[in-house]
Motif scaffolding. Sequence first.
Motif, mmCIF file in Angstrom:
data_model
loop_
_atom_site.group_PDB
_atom_site.id
_atom_site.type_symbol
_atom_site.label_atom_id
_atom_site.label_comp_id
_atom_site.label_asym_id
_atom_site.label_seq_id
_atom_site.Cartn_x
_atom_site.Cartn_y
_atom_site.Cartn_z
ATOM 1 N N LYS A 2 0.827 -1.217 0.000
ATOM 2 C CA LYS A 2 0.000 0.000 0.000
ATOM 3 C C LYS A 2 0.859 1.263 0.000
ATOM 4 C CE LYS A 2 -4.055 0.539 2.278
ATOM 5 N NZ LYS A 2 -4.942 0.632 3.462
ATOM 6 N N THR A 3 1.892 1.306 0.864
ATOM 7 C CA THR A 3 2.718 2.516 0.921
ATOM 8 C C THR A 3 3.583 2.656 -0.331
ATOM 9 O OG1 THR A 3 4.422 1.375 2.231
ATOM 10 C CG2 THR A 3 2.754 2.633 3.440
ATOM 11 N N ALA A 4 3.959 1.531 -0.943
ATOM 12 C CA ALA A 4 4.710 1.588 -2.202
ATOM 13 C C ALA A 4 3.836 2.195 -3.297
ATOM 14 C CB ALA A 4 5.191 0.198 -2.606
ATOM 15 N N LEU A 5 2.579 1.754 -3.350
ATOM 16 C CA LEU A 5 1.650 2.298 -4.349
ATOM 17 C C LEU A 5 1.412 3.789 -4.119
ATOM 18 C CD1 LEU A 5 -0.206 1.809 -6.756
ATOM 19 C CD2 LEU A 5 -2.006 1.183 -5.131
ATOM 20 N N LEU A 6 1.238 4.169 -2.873
ATOM 21 C CA LEU A 6 1.054 5.599 -2.561
ATOM 22 C C LEU A 6 2.289 6.405 -2.962
ATOM 23 C CD1 LEU A 6 -0.701 5.377 0.923
ATOM 24 C CD2 LEU A 6 -1.694 6.258 -1.201
ATOM 25 N N SER A 7 3.466 5.836 -2.757
ATOM 26 C CA SER A 7 4.702 6.515 -3.167
ATOM 27 C C SER A 7 4.710 6.732 -4.670
ATOM 28 C CB SER A 7 5.928 5.687 -2.761
ATOM 29 O OG SER A 7 5.987 5.536 -1.375
ATOM 30 N N LEU A 8 4.337 5.695 -5.409
ATOM 31 C CA LEU A 8 4.344 5.771 -6.873
ATOM 32 C C LEU A 8 3.354 6.800 -7.391
ATOM 33 C CD1 LEU A 8 5.443 4.589 -9.518
ATOM 34 C CD2 LEU A 8 3.584 2.918 -9.430
ATOM 35 N N VAL A 9 2.124 6.776 -6.892
ATOM 36 C CA VAL A 9 1.106 7.706 -7.395
ATOM 37 C C VAL A 9 1.333 9.137 -6.927
ATOM 38 C CG1 VAL A 9 -0.620 5.899 -7.701
ATOM 39 C CG2 VAL A 9 -0.599 7.224 -5.582
ATOM 40 N N SER A 10 2.223 9.323 -5.956
ATOM 41 C CA SER A 10 2.530 10.681 -5.504
ATOM 42 C C SER A 10 3.225 11.484 -6.597
ATOM 43 C CB SER A 10 3.424 10.638 -4.264
ATOM 44 O OG SER A 10 4.764 10.310 -4.629
ATOM 45 N N LYS A 11 3.884 10.775 -7.505
ATOM 46 C CA LYS A 11 4.654 11.395 -8.598
ATOM 47 C C LYS A 11 5.777 12.290 -8.087
ATOM 48 C CE LYS A 11 0.900 11.101 -11.894
ATOM 49 N NZ LYS A 11 0.007 11.794 -12.793
ATOM 50 N N ALA A 12 6.192 12.057 -6.859
ATOM 51 C CA ALA A 12 7.319 12.818 -6.323
ATOM 52 C C ALA A 12 8.552 12.490 -7.156
ATOM 53 C CB ALA A 12 7.559 12.461 -4.860
ATOM 54 N N PRO A 13 9.389 13.475 -7.466
ATOM 55 C CA PRO A 13 10.577 13.202 -8.278
ATOM 56 C C PRO A 13 11.598 12.300 -7.590
ATOM 57 C CG PRO A 13 10.461 15.537 -7.661
ATOM 58 C CD PRO A 13 9.220 14.890 -7.168
#
Length: 125
Positions: free
Chosen positions: A14-25
């Motif tokens: 879940k946190t990996a997916l949230l990291s990915l969709v954050s689009k943080a550079p």
Amino acid sequence: ENYDCIVDFFGSAKTALLSLVSKAPKRLGFKLRLRRFAYNYPCKIKDSKAYSALHKLELLSPLFKINKNDLKIDFPLSKKDKIFAKKFLTDLNIKEEDFLVSLSPVSRQAYKVWPAKRFAKVADW
């Protein structure tokens, strides 16, 4: 929100997916199975038996110079704590020169809790 950097210390799907969709550079996380694709700075755990704080520091190493040789566990005790412990052990007839072992049968994760009977066997040993 627009984040500059995500550091995923938890490392769940879940946190990996949230990291990915954050689009943080900059997305830092543990290099675990498919989760590693969520991060552009995946970190491989070098020593699985190392102190968990060291793993978290390793996550930051792509961005910061980390001195991992200076990692120590601080466990400050007040004078009151020391007096309490000394009295507690004295009341149990435990002397300073006795070999003392502490078992902690708890975990924040239910699946990591070892059965009480196994702790009892270890304690009896």
